[in-house]
Design an enzyme around this catalytic site. Structure first.
Site, PDB file in Angstrom:
ATOM      1  N   ASP A   1       1.107  -1.072   0.006  1.00 22.74           N
ATOM      2  CA  ASP A   1      -0.132  -0.302   0.095  1.00 22.74           C
ATOM      3  C   ASP A   1       0.702   1.288  -0.478  1.00 22.74           C
ATOM      4  O   ASP A   1       1.835   1.362   0.520  1.00 22.74           O
ATOM      5  CB  ASP A   1      -0.969   0.212   1.077  1.00 22.74           C
ATOM      6  CG  ASP A   1      -2.255   1.320   0.948  1.00 22.74           C
ATOM      7  OD1 ASP A   1      -2.512   1.169  -0.098  1.00 22.74           O
ATOM      8  OD2 ASP A   1      -2.700   1.601   1.869  1.00 22.74           O
TER       9      ASP A   1
ATOM     10  N   HIS B   1      -4.139  14.164   0.720  1.00 27.49           N
ATOM     11  CA  HIS B   1      -3.943  12.805   2.141  1.00 27.49           C
ATOM     12  C   HIS B   1      -2.496  12.985   3.400  1.00 27.49           C
ATOM     13  O   HIS B   1      -2.959  13.555   4.294  1.00 27.49           O
ATOM     14  CB  HIS B   1      -3.972  11.282   1.715  1.00 27.49           C
ATOM     15  CG  HIS B   1      -4.416  10.570   2.812  1.00 27.49           C
ATOM     16  ND1 HIS B   1      -5.179  10.952   3.664  1.00 27.49           N
ATOM     17  CD2 HIS B   1      -3.560   9.843   3.269  1.00 27.49           C
ATOM     18  CE1 HIS B   1      -4.681  10.053   4.277  1.00 27.49           C
ATOM     19  NE2 HIS B   1      -4.075   9.249   4.038  1.00 27.49           N
TER      20      HIS B   1
ATOM     21  N   ARG C   1       0.866  16.592  13.602  1.00 23.16           N
ATOM     22  CA  ARG C   1       2.436  16.810  13.188  1.00 23.16           C
ATOM     23  C   ARG C   1       1.818  18.057  13.171  1.00 23.16           C
ATOM     24  O   ARG C   1       2.780  18.831  12.760  1.00 23.16           O
ATOM     25  CB  ARG C   1       3.276  16.799  12.991  1.00 23.16           C
ATOM     26  CG  ARG C   1       3.646  15.323  13.177  1.00 23.16           C
ATOM     27  CD  ARG C   1       4.854  14.758  12.124  1.00 23.16           C
ATOM     28  NE  ARG C   1       4.801  14.263  11.638  1.00 23.16           N
ATOM     29  CZ  ARG C   1       3.341  13.682   9.907  1.00 23.16           C
ATOM     30  NH1 ARG C   1       3.018  12.598  10.160  1.00 23.16           N
ATOM     31  NH2 ARG C   1       3.353  13.801   8.433  1.00 23.16           N
TER      32      ARG C   1
ATOM     33  N   GLU D   1     -10.363   3.697   3.669  1.00 20.58           N
ATOM     34  CA  GLU D   1      -9.817   4.721   3.715  1.00 20.58           C
ATOM     35  C   GLU D   1      -9.885   4.061   1.481  1.00 20.58           C
ATOM     36  O   GLU D   1      -9.726   3.534   1.172  1.00 20.58           O
ATOM     37  CB  GLU D   1      -8.127   4.725   3.149  1.00 20.58           C
ATOM     38  CG  GLU D   1      -7.470   4.753   4.691  1.00 20.58           C
ATOM     39  CD  GLU D   1      -5.878   4.745   4.687  1.00 20.58           C
ATOM     40  OE1 GLU D   1      -5.398   4.156   3.544  1.00 20.58           O
ATOM     41  OE2 GLU D   1      -5.355   5.219   5.623  1.00 20.58           O
TER      42      GLU D   1
ATOM     43  N   GLU E   1      -9.164   3.949  -2.055  1.00 19.59           N
ATOM     44  CA  GLU E   1      -8.121   4.244  -2.796  1.00 19.59           C
ATOM     45  C   GLU E   1      -8.369   3.097  -3.915  1.00 19.59           C
ATOM     46  O   GLU E   1      -9.807   2.520  -4.240  1.00 19.59           O
ATOM     47  CB  GLU E   1      -7.240   3.480  -1.954  1.00 19.59           C
ATOM     48  CG  GLU E   1      -6.437   3.158  -0.954  1.00 19.59           C
ATOM     49  CD  GLU E   1      -5.332   3.130  -0.749  1.00 19.59           C
ATOM     50  OE1 GLU E   1      -5.099   2.081  -1.010  1.00 19.59           O
ATOM     51  OE2 GLU E   1      -5.648   3.061   1.109  1.00 19.59           O
TER      52      GLU E   1
ATOM     53  N   ASP F   1      -8.953   0.259   2.261  1.00 20.14           N
ATOM     54  CA  ASP F   1      -7.875  -0.053   3.296  1.00 20.14           C
ATOM     55  C   ASP F   1      -8.203   0.320   4.912  1.00 20.14           C
ATOM     56  O   ASP F   1      -7.885   1.302   4.917  1.00 20.14           O
ATOM     57  CB  ASP F   1      -6.915   0.692   2.999  1.00 20.14           C
ATOM     58  CG  ASP F   1      -5.623   0.447   4.453  1.00 20.14           C
ATOM     59  OD1 ASP F   1      -5.493  -0.985   4.246  1.00 20.14           O
ATOM     60  OD2 ASP F   1      -4.541   1.168   4.182  1.00 20.14           O
TER      61      ASP F   1
ATOM     62  N   ARG G   1      -7.467   2.804  13.450  1.00 19.65           N
ATOM     63  CA  ARG G   1      -6.354   4.390  13.802  1.00 19.65           C
ATOM     64  C   ARG G   1      -5.534   4.298  15.406  1.00 19.65           C
ATOM     65  O   ARG G   1      -4.525   4.449  15.521  1.00 19.65           O
ATOM     66  CB  ARG G   1      -7.363   5.652  13.258  1.00 19.65           C
ATOM     67  CG  ARG G   1      -7.432   5.818  12.386  1.00 19.65           C
ATOM     68  CD  ARG G   1      -6.809   5.698  10.959  1.00 19.65           C
ATOM     69  NE  ARG G   1      -6.807   6.307   9.941  1.00 19.65           N
ATOM     70  CZ  ARG G   1      -6.663   5.966   9.247  1.00 19.65           C
ATOM     71  NH1 ARG G   1      -5.285   5.835   8.893  1.00 19.65           N
ATOM     72  NH2 ARG G   1      -7.460   6.254   8.043  1.00 19.65           N
TER      73      ARG G   1
ATOM     74  N   GLN H   1      -3.234   1.560  15.457  1.00 22.72           N
ATOM     75  CA  GLN H   1      -2.201   1.942  14.743  1.00 22.72           C
ATOM     76  C   GLN H   1      -1.170   3.188  14.641  1.00 22.72           C
ATOM     77  O   GLN H   1       0.038   3.186  14.857  1.00 22.72           O
ATOM     78  CB  GLN H   1      -2.322   2.234  13.176  1.00 22.72           C
ATOM     79  CG  GLN H   1      -1.568   3.163  12.351  1.00 22.72           C
ATOM     80  CD  GLN H   1      -2.013   3.997  10.975  1.00 22.72           C
ATOM     81  OE1 GLN H   1      -3.255   4.025  10.373  1.00 22.72           O
ATOM     82  NE2 GLN H   1      -1.745   3.782   9.682  1.00 22.72           N
TER      83      GLN H   1
ATOM     84  N   TYR I   1       2.886   1.717  15.276  1.00 24.82           N
ATOM     85  CA  TYR I   1       3.516   2.438  14.136  1.00 24.82           C
ATOM     86  C   TYR I   1       5.084   3.051  14.258  1.00 24.82           C
ATOM     87  O   TYR I   1       6.325   2.726  13.291  1.00 24.82           O
ATOM     88  CB  TYR I   1       3.004   3.463  13.244  1.00 24.82           C
ATOM     89  CG  TYR I   1       3.050   4.590  13.561  1.00 24.82           C
ATOM     90  CD1 TYR I   1       3.884   5.455  12.626  1.00 24.82           C
ATOM     91  CD2 TYR I   1       2.805   5.512  14.378  1.00 24.82           C
ATOM     92  CE1 TYR I   1       3.643   6.743  12.417  1.00 24.82           C
ATOM     93  CE2 TYR I   1       2.488   6.932  14.583  1.00 24.82           C
ATOM     94  CZ  TYR I   1       3.397   7.915  13.889  1.00 24.82           C
ATOM     95  OH  TYR I   1       3.397   8.747  14.035  1.00 24.82           O
TER      96      TYR I   1
ATOM     97  N   LYS J   1      -3.988  -2.683  10.121  1.00 20.65           N
ATOM     98  CA  LYS J   1      -3.905  -2.241   8.586  1.00 20.65           C
ATOM     99  C   LYS J   1      -4.096  -3.769   8.557  1.00 20.65           C
ATOM    100  O   LYS J   1      -5.020  -3.971   7.639  1.00 20.65           O
ATOM    101  CB  LYS J   1      -2.773  -1.752   8.310  1.00 20.65           C
ATOM    102  CG  LYS J   1      -2.802  -0.216   8.223  1.00 20.65           C
ATOM    103  CD  LYS J   1      -3.337   0.706   7.234  1.00 20.65           C
ATOM    104  CE  LYS J   1      -3.253   1.795   7.267  1.00 20.65           C
ATOM    105  NZ  LYS J   1      -4.221   2.749   6.600  1.00 20.65           N
TER     106      LYS J   1
ATOM    107  N   THR K   1      -8.859  -6.192   3.858  1.00 19.15           N
ATOM    108  CA  THR K   1      -8.810  -4.971   2.277  1.00 19.15           C
ATOM    109  C   THR K   1     -10.043  -5.243   1.703  1.00 19.15           C
ATOM    110  O   THR K   1      -9.680  -6.658   1.232  1.00 19.15           O
ATOM    111  CB  THR K   1      -7.208  -4.959   2.121  1.00 19.15           C
ATOM    112  OG1 THR K   1      -5.948  -4.741   3.161  1.00 19.15           O
ATOM    113  CG2 THR K   1      -7.282  -3.766   1.011  1.00 19.15           C
TER     114      THR K   1
ATOM    115  N   THR L   1      -4.616   6.241   0.025  1.00 18.25           N
ATOM    116  CA  THR L   1      -6.246   7.283   0.149  1.00 18.25           C
ATOM    117  C   THR L   1      -5.955   8.622  -0.776  1.00 18.25           C
ATOM    118  O   THR L   1      -4.924   9.437  -1.148  1.00 18.25           O
ATOM    119  CB  THR L   1      -5.807   7.656   1.226  1.00 18.25           C
ATOM    120  OG1 THR L   1      -6.072   6.719   2.864  1.00 18.25           O
ATOM    121  CG2 THR L   1      -7.381   8.348   1.884  1.00 18.25           C
TER     122      THR L   1
ATOM    123  N   GLU M   1      -9.672  12.500   7.595  1.00 19.33           N
ATOM    124  CA  GLU M   1      -9.643  13.324   7.678  1.00 19.33           C
ATOM    125  C   GLU M   1     -10.557  14.071   7.840  1.00 19.33           C
ATOM    126  O   GLU M   1     -11.159  15.258   8.031  1.00 19.33           O
ATOM    127  CB  GLU M   1      -8.963  13.650   6.458  1.00 19.33           C
ATOM    128  CG  GLU M   1      -7.736  12.545   5.684  1.00 19.33           C
ATOM    129  CD  GLU M   1      -7.512  12.644   5.202  1.00 19.33           C
ATOM    130  OE1 GLU M   1      -7.059  13.318   3.832  1.00 19.33           O
ATOM    131  OE2 GLU M   1      -7.543  11.626   3.844  1.00 19.33           O
TER     132      GLU M   1
END
Length: 423
Positions: free
Chosen positions: A138, A145, A154, A211, A213, A245, A249, A252, A256, A265, A269, A356, A370
């Site tokens: 992926d 995104h 961040r 997500e 895609e 996907d 969250r 993750q 991660y 993840k 899928t 995404t 988002e």
């Protein structure tokens, strides 16, 4: 009845099959899938035309068994298998030839009597996972995104990481949990830890996301140590699926660092049952938004086309987003070139996701992360309920279409799944 040979050509764009001219699965589309019927439960390759499914192997076998074919690939054998993998292994020349022949037999009135008995009503067949997924990767190809995610997590740093415009970022997923549209998705369980929690806890994800895609199906296996260039990528890019996907969250976020997504993840899928051939999307090719600053390295330069694909995301029947794939920063050809530049081989049935698909406006964002800005601004559904993230019983449906020749529209099928409670 003739079967594919190197001389098969198409002479018209009008089909004798009863299909409205504005149908998303008209003669310009002809996507591949795998189906079975109540009278023959053996999964085999089918081709969709309108709301009918052509038993491609059965039709191809008529001429082959009658000894009418002097040359060309044995499509009948490749199509009488439970996945598209044998067909993918035949490579680009066979894919192009097969499409020409399918178009011919569905547009030339002389084939009607031989082909008609092998057309099945879509509502009467069962659709299966179209490929045996070899490897699954992926990517993270949407600048909007990636920027949105950076702003959410961040806020005091640059939205994009310093490497983002230099290479297509990706991670390896779990091929064994790729499922066909309509398969229920069990809410995943794992560790999670909010910033304010003193220690991690174990339990069902409470921030389950989507997500939107596109997925790219790959064929024409290569040897370990070889590379696929951007200009040669089209020889291996067979077709496109709609891909969801699913993402936990909270799981993750805790796992991660430092190696990236894993259990957040890998639980599921979802892909559409129909694989739209890349040859059907010629009219949808568009230039990339621009990669001049910084200029990408030479191995990522070449025929790096984009695709003008329009996606739609519905949650419990309410359309919540319409992402536009034309705005993606990285091309599928560049993704495949980067995937193999270190000598990694590709296998028939490989699948990679675009990442995404998102845009600059709220109604073009392809994930709830988002759309709701990490749950702080929930979406409102038609029944008046709101969602920050998915609840048990929620059904997500993703569809897509692209412009086709002669003003037609090419449907890419749908990827749908319903969330069930954690076990």
């Amino acid at each position: 009845m003739t079967t594919p040979s190197t001389t098969a050509t198409s002479t018209t764009s009008t089909t004798w099959v009863d299909v409205p001219p504005d149908h998303l699965f008209g003669i310009h589309n002809l996507p591949y899938g795998v189906f079975s019927t109540t009278s023959d439960r053996s999964p085999r390759v089918g081709v969709r035309i309108g709301d009918l499914v052509l038993d491609a192997g059965a039709v191809a076998a008529i001429g082959r068994d009658a000894g009418l074919v002097a040359e060309g690939p044995d499509l009948a054998s490749a199509w009488r298998t439970r996945s598209l993998n044998a067909f993918l292994a035949l490579g680009r020349p066979a894919w192009t030839l097969a499409r020409q022949w399918l178009t011919e037999i569905l547009t030339d009135e002389g084939y009607r009597d031989g082909v008609s008995p092998h057309l099945h009503a879509l509502e009467g067949v069962q659709l299966h996972l179209p490929i045996e997924v070899a490897d699954y990767v992926d990517f993270y190809a949407s600048e909007d995104h990636a920027s949105n995610v950076g702003k959410i997590f961040r806020p005091d740093n640059a939205a994009l990481p310093p490497n983002w415009k230099h290479l297509p970022i990706g991670y390896h997923g779990r091929s064994g949990t790729v499922v066909v549209s309509g398969t229920e998705v069990v809410r995943p369980t794992g560790q999670r830890k909010a910033p304010s929690d003193p220690a991690p806890v174990f339990g069902p994800s409470i921030r389950l996301d989507i997500e939107a895609e596109l997925g790219y199906v790959v064929g024409g296996a290569t040897e370990l140590g070889s590379r696929v260039s951007v200009d040669d990528a089209a020889d291996h890019l067979f077709g496109v699926v709609v891909l969801d996907d699913w993402s936990a969250r909270d799981i993750q976020a805790w796992e991660y660092v430092p190696l990236g997504p894993f259990l957040g993840k890998s639980f599921a899928t979802t892909i559409s049952a129909w694989v739209t051939p890349l040859d059907a999307l010629t009219s949808a090719r568009v230039p990339l938004p621009g990669q001049s600053d910084p200029r990408v390295l030479p191995y990522l330069q070449g025929d790096a086309f984009g695709l003008d694909v329009h996606l739609e995301v519905s949650l419990n029947g309410t359309v919540v987003s319409r992402p536009e794939h034309a705005g993606m920063y990285w091309s599928p050809a560049q993704m495949l070139a980067h995937l193999t530049v270190n000598g990694a081989s590709i296998r028939d049935g490989d699948l990679f996701g675009s990442g995404t698909v998102s845009g600059p406006d709220r109604d073009t964002r392809g994930s709830l992360l988002e759309l709701t800005w990490n749950g702080t601004d929930p979406v409102t559904l038609e029944d008046g309920s709101t969602r920050g993230f998915l609840e048990d019983g929620d059904t997500v449906t993703m569809t897509a279409w692209a412009p086709g020749p002669e003003g037609s529209r090419i449907g890419l099928g749908e990827a749908t799944g319903t969330i069930t409670a954690a076990h």
